[in-house]
Write an enzyme that holds these catalytic residues in place. Structure first.
Site, PDB file in Angstrom:
ATOM      1  N   LYS B 107       0.800  -1.038  -0.291  1.00 26.10           N
ATOM      2  CA  LYS B 107      -0.192  -0.147  -0.325  1.00 26.10           C
ATOM      3  C   LYS B 107       0.776   0.784  -0.943  1.00 26.10           C
ATOM      4  O   LYS B 107       0.752   2.507  -0.277  1.00 26.10           O
ATOM      5  CB  LYS B 107      -0.804   0.615   1.722  1.00 26.10           C
ATOM      6  CG  LYS B 107       0.185  -0.155   2.694  1.00 26.10           C
ATOM      7  CD  LYS B 107      -0.874  -1.016   3.619  1.00 26.10           C
ATOM      8  CE  LYS B 107      -0.585  -2.206   3.521  1.00 26.10           C
ATOM      9  NZ  LYS B 107      -1.162  -3.356   4.175  1.00 26.10           N
ATOM     10  N   ILE B 138     -10.721  -8.263   3.591  1.00 28.28           N
ATOM     11  CA  ILE B 138     -11.459  -7.691   2.976  1.00 28.28           C
ATOM     12  C   ILE B 138     -11.699  -7.090   1.399  1.00 28.28           C
ATOM     13  O   ILE B 138     -10.784  -6.467   1.164  1.00 28.28           O
ATOM     14  CB  ILE B 138     -12.043  -6.188   3.641  1.00 28.28           C
ATOM     15  CG1 ILE B 138     -11.896  -6.246   5.553  1.00 28.28           C
ATOM     16  CG2 ILE B 138     -13.054  -5.733   3.796  1.00 28.28           C
ATOM     17  CD1 ILE B 138     -12.295  -5.746   6.360  1.00 28.28           C
ATOM     18  N   ASP B 203      -0.753   4.324   8.433  1.00 27.47           N
ATOM     19  CA  ASP B 203      -0.933   3.074   7.292  1.00 27.47           C
ATOM     20  C   ASP B 203      -2.252   3.368   6.535  1.00 27.47           C
ATOM     21  O   ASP B 203      -2.395   3.024   5.692  1.00 27.47           O
ATOM     22  CB  ASP B 203      -0.528   2.153   7.999  1.00 27.47           C
ATOM     23  CG  ASP B 203      -1.050   0.928   7.739  1.00 27.47           C
ATOM     24  OD1 ASP B 203      -0.261   0.159   6.647  1.00 27.47           O
ATOM     25  OD2 ASP B 203      -2.218   0.483   7.870  1.00 27.47           O
ATOM     26  N   LYS B 207      -3.318   3.520   2.708  1.00 28.95           N
ATOM     27  CA  LYS B 207      -5.279   2.507   2.485  1.00 28.95           C
ATOM     28  C   LYS B 207      -6.118   3.578   1.681  1.00 28.95           C
ATOM     29  O   LYS B 207      -6.276   3.409   0.975  1.00 28.95           O
ATOM     30  CB  LYS B 207      -5.087   1.593   3.852  1.00 28.95           C
ATOM     31  CG  LYS B 207      -4.783   1.202   3.063  1.00 28.95           C
ATOM     32  CD  LYS B 207      -4.751  -0.037   5.137  1.00 28.95           C
ATOM     33  CE  LYS B 207      -4.094  -1.129   5.537  1.00 28.95           C
ATOM     34  NZ  LYS B 207      -3.576  -1.566   7.289  1.00 28.95           N
ATOM     35  N   GLY B 304      -2.318  -9.896   9.117  1.00 27.29           N
ATOM     36  CA  GLY B 304      -2.094 -11.637   8.947  1.00 27.29           C
ATOM     37  C   GLY B 304      -2.325 -11.941   7.724  1.00 27.29           C
ATOM     38  O   GLY B 304      -2.384 -11.802   5.995  1.00 27.29           O
TER      39      GLY B 304
END
Lengths: 432, 432
Positions: B107, B138, B203, B207, B304
């Site tokens: 990202k 997601i 972060d 995104k 994860g």
């Protein structure tokens, strides 16, 4: 395809009009997204003179026979928004057979005859897309077909019917009876005059069969799916649910159990701490658990002209964009194998029981014994005065149990029904 | 492409290992979904002898220079999972220039240099896919790119960083300080030793820039995005939030305001009744409001190895399936126009202010006057004893306001800071 994407629209009801108003209002935006415009080439209508909120798009030919769309060489994609199992079936079959892509919102037809229609689409190498069939604007079809394609799906659990969810939400927030909440839903346009399809769980069942196909790649016959509606849910049971920290929701669920699919649509109690329990009103939500991705939930409006039109348009744009072989079922096979179904009597879940009994010694013990006799283990018991009838000598006794098999539940209920102090048909709900 | 989908994997950390374990464990399933197998043809590693939880896939060639992957004729898709802005950039550039598809979870790189890389991909007609870059498992990239493509997006609002959400959730549920909650997050592996990127909002900012590109089709320069982290959030303000029926969450939001994009990442208060407020722990969620679809929310694990690996795999399968020109940005243009940005001082939102002041007559009036002087209208006021320092003569006074412009907020804060009875830097949070 031509420089324009030319659609033939069959049906001009709520969803057809919703789609048309998006196509008209966002024409430039859609052309920017797609690189070319989407044009309604023809509309098939029963009554061209009827007054409608949204006008028929400029330049669209109006035809009375939907089958004309299937054979019009100037149409790239046939959009079926009539509903029903008759003409819609004929139209989709003919369109696929004629090598045209089809987009439909017809969950009932795809649940009943999807096997045959997807096989035909595969044979012809054309698209049969149906994002709008499952939970309106929520992109659950695309998500299962592509975004979670690398996952073994452990469970799909959803609030798949907005009408039922509206009714149950109103019963819960305002203490209404089922009948009063249904009237409210009808007044607001969320429920039809004949609400059977929604409140008896059939609409959710259609969607669940489509979700099972997408998640597991198996055809699950609609008539094999255990379905219970919400007409038997009472304010009293909703009040007990709250005491246990739960909500009552109509849940469609499919799970893999020892390599077999356990599925059904039932009103269930679920903990307030679950995000699904926070889905209120006419909204829908689907929770998918994949072996890699873990839990994913999608939430949004499951019905309505614009949300459903948005999903139809996504399919149209997807088909217009893809040059490759369409991905209809999420599997390249021409025919999906039949589902290996867990027999319904083997279904296992936690349960809620309410027994209306005479208030006399030994009753609680007898009920507990009847559950224990078939191996159902009790987790919690509540016995107190029914607030709606404080002087009655009939009292409700409520049990929450650990995991119980449907076979054992039925056996216990049979025995309990026969007990002389049991004064009403026992109530029983699954607990998610 | 060959009968196998042959990937070259650069980086074998958490996500690379997660992807590999899915590819190995679900090889048959993936082949069934795709119609052909996905094989790891080569892996680029810094240290081939390091002990790893997941072994390097059988048959994969190990190389030390990632750039080799970009030019290996036996590789169809280069998967960049190294992170960073250096070698990752060189690899992606070279792979695209060599006509290879690229899948990345990077990202930061796409937020900093996406404009150039997407233009190169468009020029070469290859895919540059990045589902894993935004909120791990997601499917928000796919949803904005395709499922909601026909919608004008009114707002995108998300909990985009799991580390921050874990910390704020712990502060809220256990009354921990920021420092104590950060330690907990580090112990659980949710926060890195240097947590700056996560807790300072960077972060989430990366995104959000990607989400803006997908939702609006505009390049929004990362360095223009207003960003506030969570390090200044205190247990006291979280306690006040609860009194107002709110939670504090780190929210990334972009909205269309009069044709311009208003965007930022800030800790915000939001009503408990919002589904987003119910997203706890390390989970992420994104709420999108489209003009047709209405509100849609997607929820799941934002980080994860397995969830992120699941998203990487979806992109690989999507590229392997599509024969057509890939859809990278959601727009066919080779270069997206720059965003028309609402100047940050024009940003408008409801606000929460806490002023720690000397407990003496006239103070409340002076503060209220200072807000009124710049046109900020007060909605609620709370003044009471600080429970953590009941005997102090310094008391917190809290205001909730109606919509206020950032310019006016800054002016008011400047005036208030100069007041002699104000004993600490004022605290101020946006209210969603």
């Amino acid at each position: 395809m031509s420089s324009q994407v030319r659609i033939g629209l069959a049906g001009f009801g709520i969803v057809g009009q919703g789609l048309t108003s998006i196509l008209t209002g966002s024409a430039q935006w859609i052309e920017r997204r797609l690189g070319r415009p989407v044009a309604v080439h023809a509309v098939a209508l029963r009554d061209p003179h009827k007054q409608r909120a949204v006008p028929i798009p400029d330049g669209a030919r109006v035809v009375s026979n939907p089958l004309e769309l299937a054979q019009d060489p100037d149409i790239d994609i046939v959009v079926e928004l009539m509903g029903g199992l008759g003409m819609a079936y004929d139209l989709i079959r003919l369109a696929l057979a004629s090598g045209k892509h089809v987009v439909t919102a017809n969950k009932h037809l795809l649940a009943e005859r999807g096997e045959e229609l997807f096989a035909l689409a595969a044979q012809k190498g054309v698209g049969l897309y149906y994002e709008a069939s499952v939970c309106g604007g929520i992109p659950i079809v695309q998500t299962l077909k592509e975004s979670l394609a690398g996952n073994r799906i452990l469970a799909v659990t959803g609030i798949l019917n907005g009408t039922s969810n509206f009714i149950l939400s109103r019963m819960s927030s305002k203490g209404l009876t089922y009948q009063a909440a249904l009237k409210k839903a009808q007044k607001k346009g969320y429920a039809e005059a004949d609400p059977t399809l929604d409140v008896e769980g059939f609409d959710a069942a259609h969607k669940l069969v489509l979700l099972i196909r997408l998640a597991y790649g198996h055809d699950y016959p609609l008539n094999k799916l255990p379905v219970t509606g919400i007409t038997g849910v009472t304010p009293l049971d909703i009040a007990y649910a709250k005491e246990f920290g739960c909500q009552v929701k109509l849940i469609g669920q499919a799970k893999m159990v020892d390599g077999r699919i356990m599925a059904g649509v039932h009103p269930m109690m679920l903990s307030q701490s679950y995000l699904l329990a926070q889905v209120h009103g006419a909204f829908n939500a689907v929770r998918v658990v994949g072996d890699a991705v873990g839990a994913v939930m999608l939430y949004g409006q499951g019905a309505g002209g614009l949300p459903t039109g948005s999903a139809v348009l996504a399919d149209i744009m997807d088909l217009a964009r893809d040059g490759a072989a369409p991905n209809n079922t999420g599997f390249p096979e021409k025919m999906l194998p039949p589902a290996d179904i867990l027999p319904p009597e083997e279904e296992c879940s936690r349960r809620y029981f309410r027994f209306n009994v005479e208030d006399k010694p030994g009753v609680l013990a007898a009920l507990a014994q009847a559950l224990g006799d078939v191996g159902i283990s009790i987790y919690q018991v509540v016995q107190k005065v029914d607030p709606s009838a404080p002087d009655s000598n009939i009292v409700p006794i409520v049990f929450m149990t650990h995991q119980a098999k449907q076979r054992d539940v039925e056996k216990a209920l049979e025995n309990i029904r026969a007990m002389p102090f049991v004064k009403a048909e026992p109530v029983h709900l699954r607990v998610l």
